[in-house]
Design a protein around this motif. Structure first.
Motif, PDB file in Angstrom:
ATOM      1  N   LEU A 109       0.825  -1.429   0.241  1.00 62.02           N
ATOM      2  CA  LEU A 109      -0.004  -0.054  -0.078  1.00 62.02           C
ATOM      3  C   LEU A 109       1.167   0.983   0.120  1.00 62.02           C
ATOM      4  O   LEU A 109       1.039   2.325  -0.630  1.00 62.02           O
ATOM      5  CB  LEU A 109      -0.701   0.376   1.274  1.00 62.02           C
ATOM      6  CG  LEU A 109      -2.322   0.668   1.310  1.00 62.02           C
ATOM      7  CD1 LEU A 109      -3.173   0.522   0.210  1.00 62.02           C
ATOM      8  CD2 LEU A 109      -2.586   0.735   2.565  1.00 62.02           C
ATOM      9  N   GLY A 110       2.075   1.517   0.704  1.00 63.34           N
ATOM     10  CA  GLY A 110       2.242   2.261   0.742  1.00 63.34           C
ATOM     11  C   GLY A 110       3.389   2.825  -0.240  1.00 63.34           C
ATOM     12  O   GLY A 110       3.679   3.768  -1.170  1.00 63.34           O
ATOM     13  N   ILE A 111       4.089   1.546  -0.738  1.00 70.42           N
ATOM     14  CA  ILE A 111       4.782   1.279  -2.377  1.00 70.42           C
ATOM     15  C   ILE A 111       4.105   2.384  -3.112  1.00 70.42           C
ATOM     16  O   ILE A 111       4.142   3.128  -4.326  1.00 70.42           O
ATOM     17  CB  ILE A 111       5.475   0.232  -2.520  1.00 70.42           C
ATOM     18  CG1 ILE A 111       6.739  -0.170  -1.234  1.00 70.42           C
ATOM     19  CG2 ILE A 111       5.856   0.700  -4.154  1.00 70.42           C
ATOM     20  CD1 ILE A 111       6.906  -1.340  -2.063  1.00 70.42           C
ATOM     21  N   GLY A 112       2.363   1.613  -3.709  1.00 71.45           N
ATOM     22  CA  GLY A 112       1.674   1.879  -4.773  1.00 71.45           C
ATOM     23  C   GLY A 112       1.220   3.154  -4.092  1.00 71.45           C
ATOM     24  O   GLY A 112       0.956   4.105  -5.260  1.00 71.45           O
ATOM     25  N   ILE A 113       0.893   4.076  -3.150  1.00 71.05           N
ATOM     26  CA  ILE A 113       0.599   5.333  -2.605  1.00 71.05           C
ATOM     27  C   ILE A 113       2.486   6.445  -2.800  1.00 71.05           C
ATOM     28  O   ILE A 113       1.875   7.760  -3.685  1.00 71.05           O
ATOM     29  CB  ILE A 113      -0.376   5.796  -1.490  1.00 71.05           C
ATOM     30  CG1 ILE A 113      -1.306   4.511  -0.909  1.00 71.05           C
ATOM     31  CG2 ILE A 113      -0.271   7.187  -1.282  1.00 71.05           C
ATOM     32  CD1 ILE A 113      -2.012   4.883  -0.225  1.00 71.05           C
ATOM     33  N   SER A 114       3.051   5.759  -2.641  1.00 71.24           N
ATOM     34  CA  SER A 114       3.767   6.742  -2.814  1.00 71.24           C
ATOM     35  C   SER A 114       4.460   7.112  -4.554  1.00 71.24           C
ATOM     36  O   SER A 114       4.612   8.013  -5.204  1.00 71.24           O
ATOM     37  CB  SER A 114       5.331   6.661  -2.053  1.00 71.24           C
ATOM     38  OG  SER A 114       5.104   5.409  -2.200  1.00 71.24           O
ATOM     39  N   LEU A 115       4.588   5.945  -5.001  1.00 72.29           N
ATOM     40  CA  LEU A 115       4.368   5.745  -6.606  1.00 72.29           C
ATOM     41  C   LEU A 115       3.917   6.428  -7.279  1.00 72.29           C
ATOM     42  O   LEU A 115       3.633   7.195  -7.811  1.00 72.29           O
ATOM     43  CB  LEU A 115       4.458   4.520  -7.578  1.00 72.29           C
ATOM     44  CG  LEU A 115       6.475   3.541  -7.189  1.00 72.29           C
ATOM     45  CD1 LEU A 115       5.162   1.968  -7.909  1.00 72.29           C
ATOM     46  CD2 LEU A 115       6.711   3.735  -8.566  1.00 72.29           C
ATOM     47  N   PHE A 116       2.256   6.643  -7.103  1.00 76.11           N
ATOM     48  CA  PHE A 116       0.830   7.069  -7.439  1.00 76.11           C
ATOM     49  C   PHE A 116       1.334   9.075  -7.185  1.00 76.11           C
ATOM     50  O   PHE A 116       1.359   9.498  -8.089  1.00 76.11           O
ATOM     51  CB  PHE A 116       0.029   6.909  -6.676  1.00 76.11           C
ATOM     52  CG  PHE A 116      -1.291   8.003  -7.406  1.00 76.11           C
ATOM     53  CD1 PHE A 116      -2.010   7.262  -8.374  1.00 76.11           C
ATOM     54  CD2 PHE A 116      -2.140   9.339  -6.584  1.00 76.11           C
ATOM     55  CE1 PHE A 116      -2.521   8.209  -9.155  1.00 76.11           C
ATOM     56  CE2 PHE A 116      -3.184   9.552  -6.607  1.00 76.11           C
ATOM     57  CZ  PHE A 116      -3.370   8.986  -8.286  1.00 76.11           C
TER      58      PHE A 116
END
Length: 169
Positions: A95-102
């Motif tokens: 979740l953290g990786i996905g949100i930060s990438l977005f």
């Protein structure tokens, strides 16, 4: 040296400083987007007038640009290396990786769209494209804000690169 000393103090303290530096970086990027948009709407987005066609630098230019953008995402290995600090890594890490990438992708795209819109790509200073874009439009004071953001970004990258390093004592 200061960054290495900060990392030696502890993970919680360095995470707090990293959060503050990241907040400053996001504020500078939002400033670039908002102030650049004001300039763009005032000048009519002169950077989007194509003079040499859509693909002026050919395949080499496209690959060079893609390689530059690749290095913008190099800090995400820090997220994976600090996985032991997460309370629920099965859920929180992806979740953290996905949100930060977005968030990072969105901010990078908006900054790029605004800067290319206010200064044509062929007129940009390759050493300082963002700060010189504001200077070209009479906002010399904005150069200091952008430069401070660049120094903060370099410090943040340095902290992110040094954090996962193994220290043998």
């Amino acid at each position: 040296m200061f960054v290495a000393g900060l990392l030696c103090v502890g993970i919680k303290e360095s995470a707090l400083v990293q959060s503050l530096v990241t907040f400053a970086n996001v504020c500078v990027m939002l400033f670039v987007i908002i102030a650049g948009s004001v300039i763009g709407f005032r000048t009519g987005w002169v950077g989007y007038e194509l003079s040499n066609g859509y693909f002026p630098f050919g395949i080499n230019g496209m690959l060079g640009g893609a390689a530059t953008v690749f290095f913008a995402y190099i800090g995400f290995d820090t997220v994976a290396s600090t996985a032991e600090e997460v309370t629920n890594p099965q859920r929180d890490l992806p979740l953290g990786i996905g949100i930060s990438l977005f968030i990072c992708s969105g901010l990078y795209m908006l900054v790029s769209a605004v800067i290319v819109g206010i200064v044509p790509y062929y007129a940009m200073d390759p050493d300082t494209p963002i700060s010189s874009a504001f200077a070209d439009h009479g906002m010399h004071w904005a150069m200091y804000i952008v430069t401070a953001g660049a120094v903060a970004a370099l410090s943040s990258t340095l902290m992110g690169s040094l954090l996962p390093q193994k220290i043998d004592i």
